[in-house]
Design an enzyme around this catalytic site. Structure first.
Site, PDB file in Angstrom:
ATOM      1  N   ASP A  82     134.207 105.464   8.619  1.00  8.02           N
ATOM      2  CA  ASP A  82     135.249 106.265   9.780  1.00  8.02           C
ATOM      3  C   ASP A  82     135.462 107.667  10.016  1.00  8.02           C
ATOM      4  O   ASP A  82     135.976 108.003  10.119  1.00  8.02           O
ATOM      5  CB  ASP A  82     136.407 105.475   9.687  1.00  8.02           C
ATOM      6  CG  ASP A  82     137.751 105.957   8.685  1.00  8.02           C
ATOM      7  OD1 ASP A  82     138.694 106.510   8.463  1.00  8.02           O
ATOM      8  OD2 ASP A  82     136.832 105.735   7.810  1.00  8.02           O
ATOM      9  N   ASP A 105     133.443 100.724   4.478  1.00 12.02           N
ATOM     10  CA  ASP A 105     133.991 101.926   4.298  1.00 12.02           C
ATOM     11  C   ASP A 105     134.902 101.023   3.835  1.00 12.02           C
ATOM     12  O   ASP A 105     135.100  99.628   4.903  1.00 12.02           O
ATOM     13  CB  ASP A 105     134.346 103.229   4.603  1.00 12.02           C
ATOM     14  CG  ASP A 105     134.859 103.515   4.352  1.00 12.02           C
ATOM     15  OD1 ASP A 105     136.202 104.694   4.961  1.00 12.02           O
ATOM     16  OD2 ASP A 105     135.900 104.142   2.636  1.00 12.02           O
ATOM     17  N   ASP A 134     139.406 102.025   4.050  1.00 12.21           N
ATOM     18  CA  ASP A 134     140.002 102.419   4.637  1.00 12.21           C
ATOM     19  C   ASP A 134     139.905 103.051   6.172  1.00 12.21           C
ATOM     20  O   ASP A 134     138.595 103.913   6.100  1.00 12.21           O
ATOM     21  CB  ASP A 134     140.756 103.973   3.855  1.00 12.21           C
ATOM     22  CG  ASP A 134     141.532 103.285   2.465  1.00 12.21           C
ATOM     23  OD1 ASP A 134     140.969 103.661   1.851  1.00 12.21           O
ATOM     24  OD2 ASP A 134     142.757 103.049   2.830  1.00 12.21           O
TER      25      ASP A 134
END
Lengths: 306, 312
Positions: free
Chosen positions: A245, A27, A29
């Site tokens: 995250d 991922d 961000d």
């Protein structure tokens, strides 16, 4: 049965994990960057993974950039990444409409210029992008002229979201054969400057509520993003690691696709949340429990440098 | 035992007459019940007049938050309802103002996503609002946030922008800041079978953004009935009849307040939908089922004629 989950990844365990995978999905961000700042050590991690012959791709629910824009951002931040290695929802939604929906016709788009470009790149025309304010009276809005070629309503992140756009989407969706696709359901964008920015999930819920219809979403945790990656790179699920995250998107995607999962704590979710899912005894929530976690992906460096 | 549940009783003439004798307080929804847009439902004005002249209390309970009550008075007059006064009108915007002033007793500003009609009701109740037009160049990253915002109130807003949603989300991060909705209707009907996005769709967006649930002022929440009870003397739920056209708002409202309910078929809901709820295994669905059904409130008229004949 799988091994014990939610384990802190350290030392030799990290080395074992990395040796057991050939592909790594990241991922963006909260994992390799935060806003406009690279996570320290992230670029080096990616460089070393590639040097060891791993396939490295990036999978993000963010729909406001094209693959090319992502690649540019990543270069600026010091990451060596090719356009083809980035899978954002603007690109994946376009591919979804073209290959899964086999869309013939136009899209009414609530979304960004990036989405418009990715649609165009697969030969799909859109109408609706950009500012759109009400004019006239309510009776006019309900009778707003509809483009007869529109066969799908697509909702992504749109800073120009307005009542008029919501209205047009509703009018198109009142036609039963009109498809309804959303890029993702993230409720908030990463916080910047202490302000909470509503995410695409909010806009999508507004349209779904007005239309009393559910959209098909393309982004994580739906497996389509993985399918998209797997169609362009040779990926063995048993030897693949998802790094993210967010428990409800990244880790869930990994679980849905049978991948190994690694939570990094530089973003949204916490270990406490992961443990709460684990203890819940609820089968659906187990999908949000990562196999491993690290404070930051920089924690992988010792294993890669050794 | 399933199937034993009553409701959905289609009534005419003599039964309507008994109902009118038994009740002294009539609550009417507006859209789809007494008018469609600028057209009164045929016979509706006569029915309202007849009820009032027979000493019945008549109030109008609407989720429409776009107009101040004075505008409704003018509309009633325009459409031939000659004896309707301000005090008989309960709109979700008026009741939102009452809630903020008398229940929440808000001290501070209210961030409003809504029409001018809603703001006017708040202003008339002495409640300071913020949230009007933004500078076109403003974004959530560079805009100033009004200080001292103690509540976010969301209603129908055709000037909705992303920035308004973003600002509201910021205010709602404070758990002490109230989150209110004029109503939760997902869409509103216009004449000719057309629909428009309703307040419910805007509320949904903010509920996702904030992770919080809004407190809904309008039907089916009880609050508007509490406003009515506090402004009229001796309101007895057992002697009230709620007349509406929408099962999920009007009928549920009546149920929640302990009132008898009547569905009129001149609006949103069809009798088949009511019957489906009635036949449902899920007992919560029974709350949407009207006690009585009429084709139109004009069906009351023959009952008045009979009452007149009887007393002659």
């Amino acid at each position: 049965m799988s091994a014990a989950k939610c384990t802190r990844l350290t030392g030799s365990l990290a080395k074992q994990l990395l040796d057991s995978v050939d592909s790594v999905l990241f991922d963006c961000d909260g994992v390799i960057w935060r806003g406009e700042q690279a996570v320290p050590g992230a670029a080096e991690v990616i460089h070393l993974l590639k040097e060891r012959g791993k396939t490295v791709v990036f999978v993000t629910n963010n729909s406001s950039k094209t693959r090319r824009m992502y690649a540019d951002k990543m270069s600026k931040l010091g990451f060596e990444v090719r356009e083809e290695e980035v899978f954002g929802t603007a690109y994946c939604s376009a591919v979804y409409l073209r290959t899964v929906c086999e869309l013939r016709g136009k899209v009414y788009l609530i979304g960004s210029r990036a989405m418009e470009q990715e649609l165009e790149a697969v030969g799909i025309q859109q109408t609706g992008v950009g500012p759109d304010h009400v004019a006239g009276k309510p009776a006019d809005w309900a009778s707003v002229p509809l483009d007869p070629e529109v066969r799908a309503v697509v909702v992504g992140f749109d800073e120009h979201f307005s009542y008029m756009k919501l209205n047009r989407a509703l009018q198109y969706l009142s036609q039963k054969d009109c498809l309804f696709v959303g890029t993702n359901r993230d409720s908030r964008l990463p916080l910047e400057g202490g302000k909470a920015v509503p995410g695409t999930g909010c806009l999508l819920q507004a349209v779904e509520t007005a239309a009393q219809r559910q959209a098909q979403t393309v982004g994580k945790p739906n497996h389509f993003m993985f399918d998209c990656v797997a169609s362009q790179f040779s990926v063995d699920r048993d030897r693949c690691l998802m790094v993210g995250d967010r428990l409800d998107t990244d880790i869930m995607l990994g679980s849905n696709c049978g991948l190994k999962t690694l939570l990094t704590l530089t973003g949204v979710s916490t270990v406490a949340e992961a443990e709460a899912h684990q203890k819940s005894g609820c089968a659906e929530r187990q999908g949000m429990v990562p196999d491993y976690y690290v404070e930051s992906i920089a924690d992988l460096l010792p294993a890669l440098q050794g | 035992m399933a199937g034993a549940f009553k409701g959905c009783q289609k009534i005419r003439g003599p039964q309507i007459r008994s109902l009118m004798e038994a009740k002294d307080f009539f609550l009417f929804d507006c859209d789809g019940v007494i008018w469609h847009g600028e057209q009164a439902v045929p016979g509706a004005a006569k029915v309202v007049s007849a009820l009032i002249s027979r000493g019945k209390n008549v109030v109008f309970v609407t989720n429409n938050s776009t107009r101040p009550r004075e505008n409704y008075v003018h509309k009633f007059s325009r459409l031939g309802f000659t004896d309707v006064m301000l005090e008989q009108i309960f709109s979700s915007s008026y009741c939102s103002a009452l809630y903020l002033r008398d229940v929440a007793k808000v001290r501070g500003q209210v961030f409003v996503i809504g029409c001018d009609g809603l703001r006017r009701e708040l202003q008339e109740a002495g409640i300071p609002c913020v949230g009007e037009e933004d500078d076109p160049a403003a974004t959530i990253y560079n805009c100033a946030l009004a200080p001292d915002v103690k509540a976010v109130l969301v209603g129908h807003d055709d000037k909705l922008t992303f920035l308004k949603l973003a600002k509201a989300s910021c205010f709602l991060r404070d758990p002490e800041c109230l989150f209110l909705a004029t109503d939760n209707d997902p869409w509103h009907p216009l004449s000719g079978g057309r629909i428009l996005p309703g307040s419910g769709s805007l509320i949904a967006a903010l509920e996702v953004a904030s992770g919080r649930k809004a407190t809904v002022i309008g039907k089916p929440s009880r609050f508007m009935f509490e406003c009515i009870s506090s402004q009229f003397r001796g309101v007895d739920p057992a002697k009230c009849l709620m007349v509406g056209d929408r099962l999920e708002t009007d009928m549920l409202f009546g149920f929640n307040c302990g009132l008898d309910t009547m569905l009129t078929l001149t609006g949103v809901s069809q009798v088949e939908e009511a019957e489906e709820y009635r036949n449902s295994e899920l007992t919560t669905n029974h709350s949407f089922v009207p006690d009585y059904v009429v084709d139109s409130i004009a069906d009351f008229l023959p009952a008045f004629e009979e009452l007149d004949e009887q007393s002659n």
